[in-house]
Design a protein around this motif. Structure first.
Motif, short mmCIF file in Angstrom:
data_model
loop_
_atom_site.label_atom_id
_atom_site.label_comp_id
_atom_site.label_asym_id
_atom_site.label_seq_id
_atom_site.Cartn_x
_atom_site.Cartn_y
_atom_site.Cartn_z
N MET A 1 0.84 -1.18 0.00
CA MET A 1 0.00 0.00 0.00
C MET A 1 0.87 1.23 0.00
O MET A 1 1.73 1.39 0.85
N ALA A 2 0.70 2.11 -0.94
CA ALA A 2 1.45 3.35 -0.99
C ALA A 2 0.88 4.35 0.02
O ALA A 2 -0.33 4.42 0.22
N LEU A 3 1.77 5.10 0.65
CA LEU A 3 1.33 6.13 1.58
C LEU A 3 0.80 7.34 0.81
O LEU A 3 1.40 7.76 -0.17
N ASP A 4 -0.27 7.88 1.27
CA ASP A 4 -0.90 9.02 0.63
C ASP A 4 -0.22 10.31 1.10
O ASP A 4 -0.21 10.60 2.30
N PRO A 5 0.33 11.11 0.19
CA PRO A 5 0.96 12.36 0.58
C PRO A 5 0.00 13.33 1.27
O PRO A 5 0.45 14.29 1.92
N ALA A 6 -1.30 13.09 1.18
CA ALA A 6 -2.27 13.95 1.87
C ALA A 6 -2.09 13.91 3.39
O ALA A 6 -2.59 14.78 4.10
N LYS B 1 12.07 3.67 -5.72
CA LYS B 1 12.10 2.34 -6.35
C LYS B 1 10.74 1.98 -6.94
O LYS B 1 10.22 0.88 -6.69
N ASN B 2 10.16 2.92 -7.68
CA ASN B 2 8.86 2.70 -8.34
C ASN B 2 7.77 2.26 -7.36
O ASN B 2 6.94 1.41 -7.67
N GLY B 3 7.79 2.84 -6.17
CA GLY B 3 6.75 2.54 -5.18
C GLY B 3 7.05 1.35 -4.29
O GLY B 3 6.25 1.02 -3.42
N ALA B 4 8.19 0.72 -4.47
CA ALA B 4 8.53 -0.43 -3.62
C ALA B 4 8.87 0.00 -2.20
O ALA B 4 8.73 -0.78 -1.26
N LEU B 5 9.30 1.26 -2.05
CA LEU B 5 9.63 1.79 -0.73
C LEU B 5 8.91 3.12 -0.53
O LEU B 5 8.99 4.02 -1.37
N LEU C 1 10.63 6.64 8.78
CA LEU C 1 10.32 5.22 8.70
C LEU C 1 10.29 4.82 7.23
O LEU C 1 9.80 5.57 6.38
N VAL C 2 10.82 3.66 6.95
CA VAL C 2 10.79 3.10 5.60
C VAL C 2 9.77 1.97 5.61
O VAL C 2 9.81 1.10 6.48
N VAL C 3 8.87 2.00 4.64
CA VAL C 3 7.85 0.96 4.53
C VAL C 3 8.04 0.25 3.20
O VAL C 3 7.95 0.86 2.14
N ARG C 4 8.33 -1.03 3.29
CA ARG C 4 8.49 -1.85 2.08
C ARG C 4 7.11 -2.26 1.58
O ARG C 4 6.26 -2.68 2.36
N ASN C 5 6.90 -2.12 0.29
CA ASN C 5 5.64 -2.50 -0.35
C ASN C 5 5.87 -3.72 -1.22
O ASN C 5 6.23 -3.61 -2.38
N PRO C 6 5.67 -4.93 -0.67
CA PRO C 6 5.96 -6.15 -1.42
C PRO C 6 5.21 -6.26 -2.74
O PRO C 6 5.75 -6.79 -3.71
N LYS C 7 4.01 -5.75 -2.81
CA LYS C 7 3.23 -5.85 -4.05
C LYS C 7 3.78 -4.97 -5.15
O LYS C 7 3.54 -5.22 -6.32
N ALA C 8 4.55 -3.93 -4.79
CA ALA C 8 5.11 -3.04 -5.79
C ALA C 8 6.48 -3.52 -6.29
O ALA C 8 6.99 -3.06 -7.28
N GLU C 9 7.08 -4.48 -5.55
CA GLU C 9 8.39 -4.99 -5.93
C GLU C 9 8.30 -5.88 -7.15
O GLU C 9 7.32 -6.60 -7.34
N LYS C 10 9.33 -5.82 -7.96
CA LYS C 10 9.34 -6.66 -9.18
C LYS C 10 10.50 -7.60 -9.17
O LYS C 10 11.51 -7.39 -8.67
#
Length: 151
Positions: free
Chosen positions: A1-6, A115-119, A142-151
Motif C-alpha cells: 500500500m502506498a502512503l498518501d501524501p495527503a 524504487k517505483n513505489g517499492a519503498l 520510517l521506511v515501509v516496504r511494499n511487497p506488491k510493488a516490488e518486481k
C-alpha cells in the motif's frame, strides 16, 4: 500500500513526560556512557548543570512513552512487518535535565516513494519543549516496504 501524501501536515497527538533520574542512570549504563554528568547529580552540578543531564538520544526514548506509540502507523494502515527505522536526526536548542517535564508535539512532515513505489518513506517531526521553551526537534524517517510493488 502506498502512503498518501495527503497525510503531510497531520498532527500527531502530543504527550508530556517527566524525566526520571533513575532512568537516566540506567540508560547511561545501557549505552556504556562514562561521562558522569549523565548519571551523577554531584558531577553534573560540578560541571555547571542544575541536575543530571539528559543524554541526547534519550529524547527519542521518551517520545516512545506516549500512550500509543504506534497509533499513527495503525491509522495509516501500515503493516508493521514491512517497517524499518530509516533515519533519526536531532536538533538541540537547550539541555534537558532530570526532573524536567517535557512536552512532545509531532507532525507528519513528508511522505515520498522510491524504487517505483517499492519503498515508502514517512517523515515525522517532533518538537520537544519545557514550559513552552524549545529543547529539541526530533526527525524520524520510517521506511515501509511494499511487497506488491516490488518486481
Amino acid at each position: 500500500m502506498a502512503l498518501d501524501p495527503a497525510v503531510i501536515g497531520k498532527v500527531i497527538p502530543g504527550h508530556e513526560v517527566v524525566v526520571e533520574r533513575g532512568r537516566l542512570r540506567f540508560f547511561a549504563q545501557a549505552i556504556g556512557e562514562t561521562n558522569s554528568i549523565y548519571f551523577d547529580t554531584e558531577a553534573a552540578k560540578a560541571a555547571g548543570h542544575r541536575d543530571v543531564l539528559v543524554p541526547p538520544t534519550f529524547l527519542f526514548c521518551l517520545d516512545m512513552e506516549k500512550p500509543d506509540p504506534f497509533a499513527l502507523i495503525r491509522e495509516l494502515g501500515i503493516d508493521m512487518r514491512y517497517v524499518l527505522h530509516g533515519e533519526q536526526a536531532f536538533k538541540y536548542h537547550s539541555p534537558a535535565y532530570a526532573g524536567d517535564t517535557l512536552a512532545y508535539n509531532g507532525t507528519v512532515t513528508d511522505v515520498y516513494s522510491k524504487k517505483n513505489g517499492a519503498l515508502d518513506f514517512l517523515v515525522r517531526t517532533v518538537d520537544v519543549t519545557r514550559d513552552g521553551e524549545p529543547i529539541a526537534r526530533l526527525t524520524n524517517t520510517l521506511v515501509v516496504r511494499n511487497p506488491k510493488a516490488e518486481k
